[in-house]
Motif scaffolding. Structure first.
Motif, mmCIF file in Angstrom:
data_model
loop_
_atom_site.group_PDB
_atom_site.id
_atom_site.type_symbol
_atom_site.label_atom_id
_atom_site.label_comp_id
_atom_site.label_asym_id
_atom_site.label_seq_id
_atom_site.Cartn_x
_atom_site.Cartn_y
_atom_site.Cartn_z
ATOM 1 N N TYR A 246 27.752 93.334 45.297
ATOM 2 C CA TYR A 246 27.759 92.411 45.892
ATOM 3 C C TYR A 246 26.175 91.477 47.287
ATOM 4 O O TYR A 246 26.714 90.613 47.197
ATOM 5 N N ILE A 268 31.760 84.201 45.548
ATOM 6 C CA ILE A 268 32.734 85.473 44.441
ATOM 7 C C ILE A 268 34.140 85.576 45.094
ATOM 8 O O ILE A 268 34.887 85.080 46.292
ATOM 9 N N ALA A 269 34.638 85.950 43.892
ATOM 10 C CA ALA A 269 36.383 85.733 43.820
ATOM 11 C C ALA A 269 36.766 86.427 43.977
ATOM 12 O O ALA A 269 36.478 87.462 44.846
ATOM 13 N N GLY A 270 38.030 86.185 45.212
ATOM 14 C CA GLY A 270 38.861 87.068 45.814
ATOM 15 C C GLY A 270 38.034 86.909 47.222
ATOM 16 O O GLY A 270 37.472 86.254 47.881
ATOM 17 N N GLN A 271 39.109 87.956 47.495
ATOM 18 C CA GLN A 271 38.802 88.151 48.997
ATOM 19 C C GLN A 271 38.506 88.925 49.919
ATOM 20 O O GLN A 271 39.118 90.408 49.536
ATOM 21 N N ARG A 287 36.493 93.011 43.399
ATOM 22 C CA ARG A 287 36.043 91.872 43.435
ATOM 23 C C ARG A 287 34.474 91.413 41.930
ATOM 24 O O ARG A 287 34.195 90.786 42.461
#
Length: 316
Positions: A246, A268-271, A287
């Motif tokens: 991250y 960064i893909a997603g939530q 993620r």
């Protein structure tokens, strides 16, 4: 907790009355004269951590310890907090329009804090208020002190909020995005003032999205994701050699300061997960580009040189 440690947060957990988890085992420490940068996406728990240190979250369930000069802040009553807030612990709030009372003049609100904690006359308090507003870069500070918050621009309100936070020379200053509404020149001036505060032995907790501000103003950094500290350590160690996927993703998403501009910055893909939908094990796993089967188990805290990282990639 040794004599040099100003603030110690130990395994802090916050949850709403319905059980939804907001912070999940946050541990941080800050020594006298240090500046801790707290970074992460919106909703990662940065401001929640700060508000807990300030005793401003009454409607949550908490466990762990938050110690300031060996006093557990989670156990303080209202009278003790009135002595602490503004004098020993102060905060620069993210939105100065809601932090100031709209029906009182800006200078009167700063004067009140000064006179509450120090034995100064009205004239002496006002003189300090005007001086601080001037140091923050407010034009004609004496006139600005006589204005209501809505009569100041967003940038001037932010400078006035910083002046109020610094008015009693607190031992611990929490700054939540203190330079967001300021231009680059004033931003640099504010960062210099915050650095001078540290030189007096005060500690600074700086919440920001700007890694450049962290590199310039902080000695240490903690990276939060979904209420978990995933990495922490000295600023140069973390920024030069980030360990957690991250942290690496956050740094990769920053535009470069020199060299050719990339056509696209990696996202960064997603939530981030909602408080009622936290995944088992590593909260970043859904993620993470380096996810593994053992990420379904809560990762340990691993010490790597000067850094600490919460990731199975470094577990023996």
């Amino acid at each position: 907790m040794d004599a040099e440690t100003l603030l110690s947060i130990e395994d802090l957990r916050l949850a709403l009355p319905d059980g939804r988890v907001l912070l999940d085992g946050v541990s941080l420490s800050l020594a006298r004269g240090e500046a801790l940068g707290v970074v992460g996406e919106s909703g990662s728990g940065k401001s929640l951590t700060a508000m807990t240190v300030m005793g401003l979250l009454p409607d949550v369930r908490s466990s762990g310890a938050v110690r300031f000069r060996a006093r557990d802040l989670l156990m303080q009553d209202a009278r003790a907090w009135r002595r602490l807030r503004g004098k020993e612990i102060a905060m620069i709030f993210q939105d100065p329009m809601t932090a100031f009372l709209p029906v009182r003049r800006v200078g009167a609100q700063i004067d009140e804090q000064i006179r509450l904690h120090e034995k100064l006359s009205r004239r002496e308090a006002r003189a300090r208020t005007v001086r601080l507003l001037g140091e923050m870069g407010v034009p004609d500070p004496a006139a600005a002190a006589e204005r209501f918050p809505h009569q100041l621009s967003g940038g001037l309100r932010q400078r006035a909020m910083i002046a109020m936070a610094l008015s009693c020379a607190p031992a611990l200053l929490i700054a939540d995005e203190p330079t967001t509404a300021l231009d680059v020149t004033v931003q640099a001036q504010i960062l210099v003032l915050l650095t001078r505060l540290r030189e007096t032995g005060a500690g600074l907790m700086l919440i920001t999205h700007d890694m450049g501000v962290v590199a310039q103003a902080c000695t240490h950094v903690a990276v939060l994701y979904a209420g978990v500290v995933v990495e922490r350590g000295p600023v140069r160690a973390v920024l030069d050699a980030p360990l957690h996927p991250y942290t690496r993703a956050l740094l990769a998403a920053m535009p470069p300061l020199d060299g050719p501009r990339p056509a696209h910055l990696p996202a960064i893909a997603g939530q981030p997960p909602a408080p009622d939908a936290r995944p088992p094990g590593c909260v970043f796993a859904p993620r993470c580009p380096q996810v593994r089967p053992d990420c379904a188990i809560r990762p340990p805290v691993v010490r790597m040189g000067e850094q600490e990282v919460v990731c199975v990639l470094y577990a023996s």
